[in-house]
Write a protein that holds these residues in place. Structure first.
Motif, PDB file in Angstrom:
ATOM      1  N   PRO A 422      -0.100   7.754  13.997  1.00 55.35           N
ATOM      2  CA  PRO A 422      -0.423   6.614  14.858  1.00 55.35           C
ATOM      3  C   PRO A 422      -1.706   5.873  14.512  1.00 55.35           C
ATOM      4  O   PRO A 422      -1.785   4.657  14.682  1.00 55.35           O
ATOM      5  CB  PRO A 422      -0.518   7.244  16.247  1.00 55.35           C
ATOM      6  N   GLY A 423      -2.735   6.581  14.014  1.00 53.88           N
ATOM      7  CA  GLY A 423      -4.012   5.917  13.758  1.00 53.88           C
ATOM      8  C   GLY A 423      -4.208   5.424  12.346  1.00 53.88           C
ATOM      9  O   GLY A 423      -5.258   4.857  12.025  1.00 53.88           O
ATOM     10  N   LEU A 424      -3.220   5.595  11.485  1.00 51.96           N
ATOM     11  CA  LEU A 424      -3.388   5.287  10.063  1.00 51.96           C
ATOM     12  C   LEU A 424      -3.567   3.780   9.845  1.00 51.96           C
ATOM     13  O   LEU A 424      -2.741   2.971  10.269  1.00 51.96           O
ATOM     14  CB  LEU A 424      -2.180   5.783   9.273  1.00 51.96           C
ATOM     15  N   LYS A 425      -4.664   3.428   9.149  1.00 52.79           N
ATOM     16  CA  LYS A 425      -4.979   2.026   8.896  1.00 52.79           C
ATOM     17  C   LYS A 425      -5.036   1.698   7.406  1.00 52.79           C
ATOM     18  O   LYS A 425      -4.855   0.544   7.018  1.00 52.79           O
ATOM     19  CB  LYS A 425      -6.326   1.672   9.533  1.00 52.79           C
ATOM     20  N   ARG A 426      -5.317   2.699   6.564  1.00 54.45           N
ATOM     21  CA  ARG A 426      -5.437   2.436   5.137  1.00 54.45           C
ATOM     22  C   ARG A 426      -4.775   3.588   4.366  1.00 54.45           C
ATOM     23  O   ARG A 426      -5.065   4.752   4.618  1.00 54.45           O
ATOM     24  CB  ARG A 426      -6.910   2.315   4.747  1.00 54.45           C
ATOM     25  N   LEU A 427      -3.902   3.219   3.442  1.00 58.56           N
ATOM     26  CA  LEU A 427      -3.132   4.217   2.696  1.00 58.56           C
ATOM     27  C   LEU A 427      -3.143   3.866   1.209  1.00 58.56           C
ATOM     28  O   LEU A 427      -2.823   2.743   0.816  1.00 58.56           O
ATOM     29  CB  LEU A 427      -1.688   4.253   3.213  1.00 58.56           C
ATOM     30  N   TYR A 428      -3.508   4.830   0.367  1.00 56.67           N
ATOM     31  CA  TYR A 428      -3.524   4.645  -1.085  1.00 56.67           C
ATOM     32  C   TYR A 428      -2.332   5.404  -1.687  1.00 56.67           C
ATOM     33  O   TYR A 428      -2.264   6.625  -1.612  1.00 56.67           O
ATOM     34  CB  TYR A 428      -4.820   5.192  -1.686  1.00 56.67           C
ATOM     35  N   VAL A 429      -1.392   4.667  -2.274  1.00 52.58           N
ATOM     36  CA  VAL A 429      -0.226   5.291  -2.911  1.00 52.58           C
ATOM     37  C   VAL A 429      -0.098   4.844  -4.365  1.00 52.58           C
ATOM     38  O   VAL A 429       0.964   4.948  -4.983  1.00 52.58           O
ATOM     39  CB  VAL A 429       1.074   4.973  -2.137  1.00 52.58           C
ATOM     40  N   TRP A 430      -1.180   4.370  -4.924  1.00 50.54           N
ATOM     41  CA  TRP A 430      -1.186   3.931  -6.318  1.00 50.54           C
ATOM     42  C   TRP A 430      -0.969   5.144  -7.228  1.00 50.54           C
ATOM     43  O   TRP A 430      -1.529   6.222  -7.031  1.00 50.54           O
ATOM     44  CB  TRP A 430      -2.538   3.293  -6.615  1.00 50.54           C
ATOM     45  N   GLY A 431      -0.106   4.979  -8.227  1.00 49.47           N
ATOM     46  CA  GLY A 431       0.135   6.044  -9.182  1.00 49.47           C
ATOM     47  C   GLY A 431       1.046   7.135  -8.662  1.00 49.47           C
ATOM     48  O   GLY A 431       1.093   8.232  -9.235  1.00 49.47           O
ATOM     49  N   THR A 432       1.771   6.868  -7.572  1.00 45.91           N
ATOM     50  CA  THR A 432       2.727   7.839  -7.035  1.00 45.91           C
ATOM     51  C   THR A 432       4.147   7.414  -7.416  1.00 45.91           C
ATOM     52  O   THR A 432       4.345   6.446  -8.156  1.00 45.91           O
ATOM     53  CB  THR A 432       2.601   7.923  -5.508  1.00 45.91           C
ATOM     54  N   ARG A 433       5.133   8.125  -6.844  1.00 51.23           N
ATOM     55  CA  ARG A 433       6.525   7.785  -7.107  1.00 51.23           C
ATOM     56  C   ARG A 433       7.121   6.912  -6.010  1.00 51.23           C
ATOM     57  O   ARG A 433       8.336   6.745  -5.917  1.00 51.23           O
ATOM     58  CB  ARG A 433       7.349   9.061  -7.261  1.00 51.23           C
TER      59      ARG A 433
END
Length: 458
Positions: A422-433
């Motif tokens: 619920p509180g997530l504001k910033r997510l880094y998924v660079w270099g994932t699948r």
């Protein structure tokens, strides 16, 4: 009965006539005091006539002022003394004429007392009239600083309250009502219901006035209250008709409150404080309303120094978030970590708000330990072997705001779980699948979430 329109027409001659008695009476007084005693015999008739003209013009000006007050554009409390002092001035000037036209019947001290009385009434009546027309502080607005400081206490009484403690502030009671009380309630209260509108009682305020509700929740431009305070000041429907108008900041706060639904019970923490209104609230109430991260609102005792030593001996770097803040920034930089070492963190699980396990051998199942940290707001897992199985454990972190999964093995299968934090504001998924389509769908489903994707391998 004389029609109201005609009485208002006559009343509006008051500003034109009100200066005549001042001129006549001052002329009479200057003639009397400026001439030598033996010369006053020659000009005594002129002095007497000037007093008579002053009395007559004062009476006419008072009558026009009384008719103007009946138009309903003035607050009775504001004009009460101005009304009656105007009558008193006319009577005092008439008495002055009677005394000056028969100087032999009255002693000189008595004549001087009558003159001083009239001068005092002219000054006091002029000040009251100026206050009604230009506001209470018109006389001191541009006064030298020492004079303003002398009267600063009375000025502060009309200022808005300075607020503290964003989470406990009630928007209407502590922010909106003080504005309405200062600028509107003198005409719209339980005793004085102009337009059948009472703004001092919540239920009456909701009901509105003789033309219906003055608030249209969610639509400020169509709300009658907002429309009235933003009309040109020369418009006869402009509010308030007299006294200090609403300032730009006060109007903007009123517009924001109506646009947010004009709720009478909500607190500031539960209402949307858009970025544009934040500096306005800061100027008016001295309150920083910018959204705060969770860790700034947590109130717990500081961690024991013995526990800190245990964590550091286990290979963790431990730092405080700042003086007076009990929460901790914890990271492991040794490369190889064991589950037993990670379990050591449980002794300070309520205090850990930032945790970095980047570039370690942390495993999916070990994240069940991390999922028990109730105040965790930032988690760095970049360049680890974490996969979709580990992400499932993170859904328990209600206050997690930033999550770095750069270079991990997660796929689109993790996106639904990430979306449920619920509180997530910033997510880094660079270099994932995670695929580009998956990122697009994630951003569409969670528009407030900032996703840093870069170029991912599919």
């Amino acid at each position: 009965m004389i029609p109201l329109d005609f009485t208002t027409f006559l009343g509006r001659f008051h500003p034109l006539l009100v200066h005549l008695p001042i001129g006549f009476l001052l002329l009479a007084i200057l003639l009397e005091w400026g001439q030598k005693r033996r010369e006053q015999i020659k000009i005594r008739p002129f002095i007497s006539y000037a007093w008579l003209l002053g009395a007559i013009s004062a009476g006419i000006a008072a009558l026009c002022g009384w008719l103007l007050a009946e138009s309903g554009n003035y607050v009775e409390d504001d004009i009460f003394w101005h009304r009656w002092l105007g009558i008193c001035l006319a009577l005092a000037a008439l008495s002055g004429w009677w005394i000056k036209s028969r100087p032999g019947q009255f002693s000189r001290p008595f004549q001087h007392a009558a003159t001083i009385l009239v001068i005092g009434l002219v000054l006091l009546e002029g000040h009251l009239g100026g206050s009604i027309t230009h506001g209470d502080d018109y006389l001191l607005e541009y006064a030298p600083e020492p004079v303003q400081k002398l009267f600063a206490e009375s000025k502060l009484k009309n200022s808005l309250p300075q607020l503290e403690g964003r989470d406990t502030i009630l928007v209407y009671d502590e922010m909106i009502y003080p504005i309405l009380k200062a600028k509107c309630a003198t005409c719209h209260n339980t005793d004085e219901r102009r337009g059948a509108l009472n703004m001092t009682d919540v239920e009456d305020f909701k009901e509105g006035g003789e033309n219906g509700p003055v608030l249209l929740p969610g639509n400020a431009p169509e709300s009658e209250l907002f429309r009235r305070v933003t009309l040109p000041r020369r418009n006869e429907k402009y509010m308030p008709p007299r006294g200090e108008p609403l300032t730009y900041d006060e109007i903007k706060v009123l517009e924001w409150w109506i646009a947010q639904g004009a709720d009478f019970d909500t607190s500031l923490k539960d209402v949307g404080v858009v970025e544009a209104i934040q500096p306005v609230i800061l100027r008016l109430y001295g309150l920083d309303s910018r959204p705060r991260p969770w860790y700034e609102s947590v109130g717990i005792p500081a961690v024991d120094s013995v526990q800190l030593r245990v964590l550091r001996r286990a290979g963790f770097s431990v730092n405080s978030l700042g003086e007076g803040n009990p929460l901790l920034d914890v990271s492991f930089s040794g490369g190889v970590i064991t589950e037993e070492q990670l379990l050591k963190l449980e002794i300070a699980k309520e205090h850990i708000t930032w945790l970095s396990l980047a570039q370690t051998n942390v495993e999916d199942e070990w994240l069940s330990i991390v999922s028990e940290f109730p105040n965790l707001t930032r988690l760095e897992l970049e360049k680890t072997g974490i996969s979709d199985k580990g992400i499932i454990h993170l859904t328990n972190l209600k206050h997690l705001e930033a999550l770095n999964l750069y270079g991990t093995a997660i796929t689109d299968a993790s996106l639904d779980h990430l979306k449920s934090i619920p509180g997530l504001k910033r997510l880094y998924v660079w270099g994932t699948r995670v695929s580009e389509q998956g990122v697009k769908e994630l951003m569409e489903g969670a528009p407030e979430l900032e996703v840093i994707a870069g170029v991912n391998a599919n």
